[in-house]
Every structure is written in C-alpha cells, then in structure tokens.
Enzyme design. Structure first.
Site, PDB file in Angstrom:
ATOM      1  N   ASP A  54      -4.872  48.633  14.792  1.00  0.00           N
ATOM      2  CA  ASP A  54      -4.263  49.586  13.868  1.00  0.00           C
ATOM      3  C   ASP A  54      -5.333  50.350  13.098  1.00  0.00           C
ATOM      4  O   ASP A  54      -6.338  49.773  12.653  1.00  0.00           O
ATOM      5  CB  ASP A  54      -3.365  48.841  12.871  1.00  0.00           C
ATOM      6  CG  ASP A  54      -2.780  49.785  11.831  1.00  0.00           C
ATOM      7  OD1 ASP A  54      -1.949  50.632  12.204  1.00  0.00           O
ATOM      8  OD2 ASP A  54      -3.165  49.672  10.643  1.00  0.00           O
ATOM      9  N   TYR A  59      -8.285  55.596   6.379  1.00  0.00           N
ATOM     10  CA  TYR A  59      -9.301  54.551   6.401  1.00  0.00           C
ATOM     11  C   TYR A  59     -10.683  55.140   6.674  1.00  0.00           C
ATOM     12  O   TYR A  59     -11.009  55.520   7.799  1.00  0.00           O
ATOM     13  CB  TYR A  59      -8.974  53.492   7.451  1.00  0.00           C
ATOM     14  CG  TYR A  59      -7.595  52.879   7.329  1.00  0.00           C
ATOM     15  CD1 TYR A  59      -6.879  52.937   6.137  1.00  0.00           C
ATOM     16  CD2 TYR A  59      -6.998  52.237   8.408  1.00  0.00           C
ATOM     17  CE1 TYR A  59      -5.615  52.374   6.028  1.00  0.00           C
ATOM     18  CE2 TYR A  59      -5.738  51.668   8.305  1.00  0.00           C
ATOM     19  CZ  TYR A  59      -5.050  51.753   7.109  1.00  0.00           C
ATOM     20  OH  TYR A  59      -3.795  51.194   7.008  1.00  0.00           O
ATOM     21  N   LYS A  86      -1.402  56.677  11.811  1.00  0.00           N
ATOM     22  CA  LYS A  86      -0.408  57.063  10.817  1.00  0.00           C
ATOM     23  C   LYS A  86      -0.430  58.575  10.542  1.00  0.00           C
ATOM     24  O   LYS A  86      -1.433  59.251  10.799  1.00  0.00           O
ATOM     25  CB  LYS A  86      -0.659  56.277   9.526  1.00  0.00           C
ATOM     26  CG  LYS A  86      -0.643  54.765   9.801  1.00  0.00           C
ATOM     27  CD  LYS A  86      -1.007  53.940   8.610  1.00  0.00           C
ATOM     28  CE  LYS A  86      -1.001  52.468   8.977  1.00  0.00           C
ATOM     29  NZ  LYS A  86      -2.159  52.103   9.817  1.00  0.00           N
TER      30      LYS A  86
END
Length: 347
Positions: A54, A59, A86
């Site tokens: 993921d 990030y 995402k």
C-alpha cells in the site's frame, strides 16, 4: 517464504494476503529512508510471503509511489502482487503551494518537492489517479482508495469535500472500476462511520480503516462491521497497534497512542492485557494482530515496517500459536467484549 492466507476484497477479483506492507514508515516519518533501504524492506516482505503493498501520494509527497513502483518493476514482481494507492490529494510544486493544516499532519523527512492539495471532484480523482500511475510506472492499479475524506480529518470542512465526492468524484471511481483501470475501490480513512455512510450510497469494495478496531478500540462491533460484512465491503485494517502502544507495551520508550501521549486509562488497560499475555506466554503484538484479523469483515492487516527485520517480526507474530484460553481470559477480565470474534483455538 511463509504461507499467508488469501482473502478477497468484497465482490472484486482482488485477493490479498493476510498481511500487507504499508509504506508510511518507509517514506520518511521521523527518519530519512534511502531507496536501497526501501527496496530491501519490500523484497523482505515479498520473500516472507506478503503480496499486498500500500502507498499514497501523501506519503513522502510522492516518494512512496516512486520508490514502490521502481522496486516492483526492477525486480519483476508487478504481476505477482496487489498494489493500492489513493486519491483525494493532488500534488503540486512546493515552491507555489501553501502547506495544508491538518489534524494528523506529518513532517516528512526529505520528501519530494511537492505539497498536497485536496480535490475529491471528478477531475481531481482522475488527475490524482493518472499522476499516481506515472509515479508508480504502472499501467493499472489494483485498489484505489479515497484518502482521508470525513470529519475525523477535515472537521468542519468535511461537508465541502463530501459534496465534491458525491457530485462527481463517485462518477470517476465508477468509470475507473468499470473500465478495468482499477479492480477494487473504497476509502482510506481513520474513522468507521464514513465508510458505512459511503457503502449505503455507493457500491465500494473495501476500506482501509486505521486504528478504529484494535485490542483497545471495539466500537465497530456495535454495528458498523456487521453492516459492512452484510454489504460485502472488506476491511483493510491499519493502525492496529494504535501507533505504537500495542507493539511496544507500556514500557516502550517511544510508546504512543494514536500519535500522541498515552492516556492514563489506556496505560492501565494495556498493563492488564500485558499481564494476561505474560500468564499465557503470548506476545503483545501477536495478540493485537490476531485479534483484529479474526473478525470476518477484515480481509488483511496493513502493517508498516522500516526494515526486513520488522517485516519478519510481523510475519512471525501473525503465525504465533495462541491458546484459546488466552482469549477467554481477556473476555472474562472484561478486556474484550463478549461479542468480539476470537481467533481459532490454537492459532
């Protein structure tokens, strides 16, 4: 390699291993992480049997996607793994973008020179998805999650972003799934209510829910997880150590609870759980992981790691043998509710 159980994500064709590897710690939280360290950790996870990874634009402001995509392509692993990322944030040059003020803001160490901006509209979702494809270097993404939509993250601004998602963002998600560009869609949030709400109005496959169902937090048992199970919405469980306290115990020098100071009542409860762990020779991390995974709504645990050693600790913990008496002892001590699904005896 350790055999890890496979479970489907909702009605989709995607199957994930019982453990997934999250890339938040590898993206520069509190310490810098080189590409070589990132790649070594990904490869250690793969060698241990993990087939789900993921990441997100947030990030390291693009770093996790750049690093993960390169590691998978360079080592020819892409066709053997599931990748989730995402939408909801679009990255823009830091030199021309104002930093966001958020409840859960992270000061990334040595991020890429971008900052995130929120956009849950049709155009924003499509732009975020295409940008992620470019950073990852992948022509399709298995799982696409709408990141941090809801009151827990946006507070009073949540309605503004919900309206964006409902007005046109759902349409983008539906088109991406229908076209095969992604195989499963859902949310990536720190709350449960928003997942239930979306599931009632739009057919999602799954949701990454961080820190809401753990040895310390049982609120989803009241109704939420039962409804998600009924609607065939799989839970990707994150934050199951509540940011540290359930990994280190109360004696850990860096113990935190949901990224903050550990409240006195939480310290007391963790001490009680640790006492039962000592009585039955069970490690606290193993108890924390296996308890969450035992719920039939949960398809996988996404665990962050900064090294191959941490990856192997997590794999060992989920496979640790735990006697049934341990779980009953927690329930009889009122440390777990009576309606909590418990792991299979002896596992």
């Amino acid at each position: 390699m350790t055999d890890l159980e496979l479970r489907p994500l909702g009605k989709s064709k995607v199957q994930v291993t019982s453990l997934g590897l999250g890339t938040v710690p590898l993206s520069g939280v509190n310490t810098d992480v080189s590409y070589d360290e990132f790649e070594a950790t990904i490869l250690a996870g793969y060698a241990a049997g993990i087939r789900y990874f993921d990441c997100a634009p947030m990030y390291g402001f693009g770093k996790s996607e750049h690093y993960l995509g390169h590691a998978l392509r360079a080592n020819k692993l892409r066709e053997n793994v599931v990748v989730s990322t995402k939408v909801g944030r679009v990255l823009k040059p830091a030199s021309r973008t104002k930093p966001l003020e958020t409840v859960y803001g992270i000061d990334w160490i040595d991020p890429l020179p971008f900052l995130d901006t929120y956009d849950y509209t049709y155009d924003g979702v499509m732009r975020s998805f295409e940008d992620s494809q470019h950073r990852l270097g992948l022509d399709y993404i298995d799982v696409l999650l709408v990141h941090d939509v809801g009151r827990a993250w946006h507070g009073d601004q949540s309605k503004f972003y919900w309206d964006q998602l409902r007005a046109s963002g759902y349409k983008a998600l539906d088109e991406l799934r229908s076209s095969g560009a992604v195989s499963a869609i859902g949310l990536g949030v720190n709350e449960t209510d928003s997942v239930v709400g979306v599931a009632r109005e739009f057919p999602i496959d799954c949701s990454l829910i961080a820190g809401r169902y753990t040895l310390l937090n049982h609120a989803p048992l009241e109704a939420a997880f039962d409804e998600l199970l009924q609607r065939n919405v799989s839970v990707i469980a994150g934050g199951i150590f509540n940011s540290g306290i359930l990994a280190t115990g109360v004696a850990g020098p860096t113990a935190t609870y949901d990224y903050g100071k550990v409240p006195a009542e939480v310290v007391e409860k963790v001490e009680s759980i640790q006492s039962v762990c000592a009585e039955y020779s069970v490690s606290l991390p193993a108890a924390a992981m296996q308890f969450v995974y035992a719920h039939p709504a949960v398809a996988t645990l996404v665990m962050g790691a900064k090294s191959g050693a941490e990856v192997n600790q997590n794999v060992k913990a989920i496979n640790e043998t735990i006697p049934a008496a341990f779980w009953y002892a927690l329930q009889s001590s009122n440390l777990l509710p009576a309606n909590a699904p418990l792991p299979t005896a002896g596992k």
